[in-house]
Design a protein around this motif. Structure first.
Motif: not given
Length: 203
Positions: A42-47
């Motif tokens: 996933c991407l780092m910003d998507h908790k």
């Protein structure tokens, strides 16, 4: 239901790469090939996506993610790297190695090692993974796709779809180089310390 992209390992179809990138940018979780088995990404910003990955793996909040980067320059954005560490990174990347380094301010605190300000980073030698990273313009946050009770990571695209199609947004089916975990090296120690033996040797 997960979308299923069959992507050529040597000449990735840009249309399919862009579709996978769009899902990631929307907060999705995908299964993608690397040079050491498949990974959940996933991407780092998507908790929320990170929570989903932990749930699939059935691991707690202390289980580390790995930041998969395009190149050494991108590693330098997300980790503090001195000259000696850079020389080692240059010698062993790209490849199936994960390096523990002190995280920079670009890495959210929640992604650090729970007791140290470190994070694992790597540069894979896989054309499809590199195509994803290039199209994203950002690193992928990943965990090896090894399910509870399994001795080895999952390594076949259609089997991943059958097992996890209701938990993922996409599965990228492409050839992988190795089946197994990366070799993990702690570069914050002097001399560097082997943390985990994997598919590639460490002297």
């Amino acid at each position: 239901m997960a979308q299923y992209f069959v992507i050529h390992a040597e000449n990735p179809q840009s249309r399919l790469i862009q579709q996978a990138v769009q899902l990631l940018q929307q907060g999705g979780v995908i299964a993608c090939p690397t040079d050491s088995s498949y990974a959940l990404a996933c991407l780092m910003d998507h908790k929320d996506a990170q929570t989903r990955i932990r749930r699939i793996r059935q691991v707690d909040d202390e289980h580390p993610f790995t930041l998969v980067c395009r190149d050494l320059a991108e590693i330098g954005t997300y980790a503090k790297v001195n000259n000696a560490q850079f020389r080692l990174l240059k010698a062993y990347t790209p490849g199936p190695y994960t390096f523990l380094l002190e995280a920079s301010r670009e890495v959210p605190r929640r992604l650090h090692h729970p007791k140290r300000s470190t994070i694992g980073l790597r540069v894979p030698r896989h054309i499809v993974t590199q195509a994803l990273l290039e199209a994203l313009g950002a690193p992928l946050l990943t965990m090896t796709l090894q399910l509870p009770g399994d001795d080895v990571p999952l390594s076949v695209g259609w089997e991943i779809r059958e097992t996890l199609e209701h938990h993922l947004d996409a599965v990228i089916d492409s050839d992988i180089v190795h089946v197994g975990a990366t070799t993990v090296i702690d570069l914050t120690q002097e001399p560097p310390e082997l943390v985990r033996s994997g598919v590639s040797p460490w002297p």
